[in-house]
Motif scaffolding. Structure first.
Motif, PDB file in Angstrom:
ATOM      1  N   VAL A   3     -35.027  -8.380   2.588  1.00 48.82           N
ATOM      2  CA  VAL A   3     -35.824  -8.551   3.980  1.00 48.82           C
ATOM      3  C   VAL A   3     -35.033  -7.764   5.171  1.00 48.82           C
ATOM      4  CG1 VAL A   3     -36.758 -10.031   5.675  1.00 48.82           C
ATOM      5  CG2 VAL A   3     -36.748 -10.721   3.448  1.00 48.82           C
ATOM      6  N   GLU A   5     -35.285  -6.195   8.933  1.00 46.43           N
ATOM      7  CA  GLU A   5     -35.807  -6.373  10.462  1.00 46.43           C
ATOM      8  C   GLU A   5     -35.514  -5.101  11.332  1.00 46.43           C
ATOM      9  OE1 GLU A   5     -35.380  -9.976  12.973  1.00 46.43           O
ATOM     10  OE2 GLU A   5     -34.013 -10.813  11.302  1.00 46.43           O
ATOM     11  N   SER A  14     -34.986 -13.611  13.582  1.00 50.57           N
ATOM     12  CA  SER A  14     -33.855 -13.973  12.484  1.00 50.57           C
ATOM     13  C   SER A  14     -33.675 -15.442  12.348  1.00 50.57           C
ATOM     14  CB  SER A  14     -32.527 -13.533  13.077  1.00 50.57           C
ATOM     15  OG  SER A  14     -32.628 -11.851  13.315  1.00 50.57           O
ATOM     16  N   THR A  25     -31.373 -11.984   6.717  1.00 51.66           N
ATOM     17  CA  THR A  25     -32.214 -10.856   6.863  1.00 51.66           C
ATOM     18  C   THR A  25     -31.223  -9.915   7.461  1.00 51.66           C
ATOM     19  OG1 THR A  25     -32.931 -11.476   9.102  1.00 51.66           O
ATOM     20  CG2 THR A  25     -34.386 -11.945   7.180  1.00 51.66           C
TER      21      THR A  25
END
Length: 381
Positions: A3, A5, A14, A25
């Motif tokens: 994952v 971001e 988060s 992440t």
């Protein structure tokens, strides 16, 4: 790492991911204070521009979370993004059709009034470029809803995404002590997201199979209690908050703390104060502001007072983030939201005892960033 971001900030999304056990992440963010804050809270960060990411080196990514900056679209900003709205909508279609997306994105970034306006397009670029991607969550201010819908239509019609949904959500519907409104794009490849129990103000769906785009009525019923600003901060009833000093506007310069707070802005919230305590003793602290957004009271904000409040204002309230990410990944999320509301505000879920899970802990295990392929780091502008 499965994952990623983009525009990850200080950790609102988060935190939501950690609350539902989706963490850790890996976030990419250019602002140094935001990176320091997130890292101190246990959220991995790389200080780098999302535009420097090489999708070829991130082929194992299964989830993509995108929170591009909003100042050019926000009502509290200069709204320069509104003038370039048509150009961005057209760019979505061109980007979905082009074979050289990076060259195209560099070109559109030079054409718009403010280069930040075009950063919403990075959301679609990564969605099209990561071969194993299974789900996407992106957030922005309400003005970007039309852009999210255009992206959703392209993903469903041309790129084999099963279901795409654009939702308008408000933080106080999830028990937060602020009325922040955000619009989310949720796109999934393996069936539809699970929106059970999600209170939304507006919903628009399109699917790869089935009927065309559909507007749905609001779903106002929320399982979460309302939280006033006074209750969240332990203030007595009757307190009023000054937002603009002696400056008067058509909307006034005060509001009652006996309801959820207005949506926080970086330049605005740092000047708020309790009128019964005065502009010095009554000033809102960064911990107060973070608490309104449902961050833990000990969240480690970094930077100057202005920088800390900007990071808080930029963040998605974690309870709202947990709900959206849970819906997108079909993970249970309501219990995690109730846990956070209980810890912060003392709310109790009816007939369900409060139990803390390991995913509530700020010291959850992290991946070793040095074992991952990284783009060339860039310092904050």
């Amino acid at each position: 790492m499965t994952v990623l971001e983009g525009f990850a900030g200080a950790g609102g999304l988060s935190e939501g991911a950690r609350m539902i056990g989706l963490a850790p992440t890996l976030g990419f963010e250019v602002n140094a204070d935001a990176c320091r804050t997130a890292r101190a809270a246990g959220h991995p960060r790389v200080q780098a521009d999302v535009r420097a990411l090489d999708p070829a080196r991130l082929g194992g990514t299964e989830g993509w979370i995108s929170g591009p900056p909003c100042p050019t679209y926000a009502a509290s900003g200069k709204r320069s993004g509104r003038a370039d709205y048509g150009a961005v909508l057209a760019a979505v279609e061109h980007l979905a059709d082009t074979q050289r997306p990076r060259c195209f994105l560099d070109g559109i970034g030079a054409e718009v009034t403010d280069p930040r306006t075009a950063l919403v397009l990075e959301t679609l670029d990564l969605a099209l470029s990561l071969p194993r991607l299974r789900w996407l969550v992106a957030e922005q201010v309400p003005a970007v809803a039309g852009i999210w819908r255009e992206m959703a239509a392209e993903l469903a019609a041309m790129h084999r995404w099963d279901a795409c949904t654009v939702l308008t959500l408000r933080a106080d519907d999830f028990g937060a002590a602020t009325r922040r409104t955000r619009v989310f794009l949720i796109a999934t490849r393996d069936g539809a997201p699970d929106l059970t129990g999600l209170p939304y103000r507006n919903r628009w769906d399109c699917q790869r199979f089935g009927p065309g785009p559909t507007d749905r009525p609001p779903h106002p019923l929320t399982p979460f209690p309302a939280t006033s600003m006074a209750a969240a901060l332990g203030w007595p009833t009757g307190v009023r908050v000054n937002t603009r000093g002696n400056r008067q506007t058509s909307g006034g310069n005060e509001f009652s703390a006996d309801r959820p707070a207005l949506s926080l802005t970086g330049n605005g919230a740092r000047t708020w104060y309790r009128t019964d305590h005065g502009p010095t003793a009554g000033r809102l602290t960064d911990r107060d502001a973070g608490r309104l957004q449902t961050f833990p009271p000990d969240y480690p904000w970094h930077g100057s007072r202005s920088a800390r409040f900007q990071r808080i204002a930029d963040a998605v309230p974690p309870v709202m983030a947990a709900a959206v990410l849970g819906a997108a990944t079909r993970r249970p999320w309501q219990h995690a939201v109730w846990n956070r509301l209980t810890d912060l505000y003392g709310h109790t879920r009816p007939d369900v005892p409060h139990t803390r899970t390991c995913t509530d802990r700020p010291d959850a295990p992290q991946l070793d960033l040095f074992t991952l392929p990284m783009p060339k780091e860039e310092t904050a502008a």
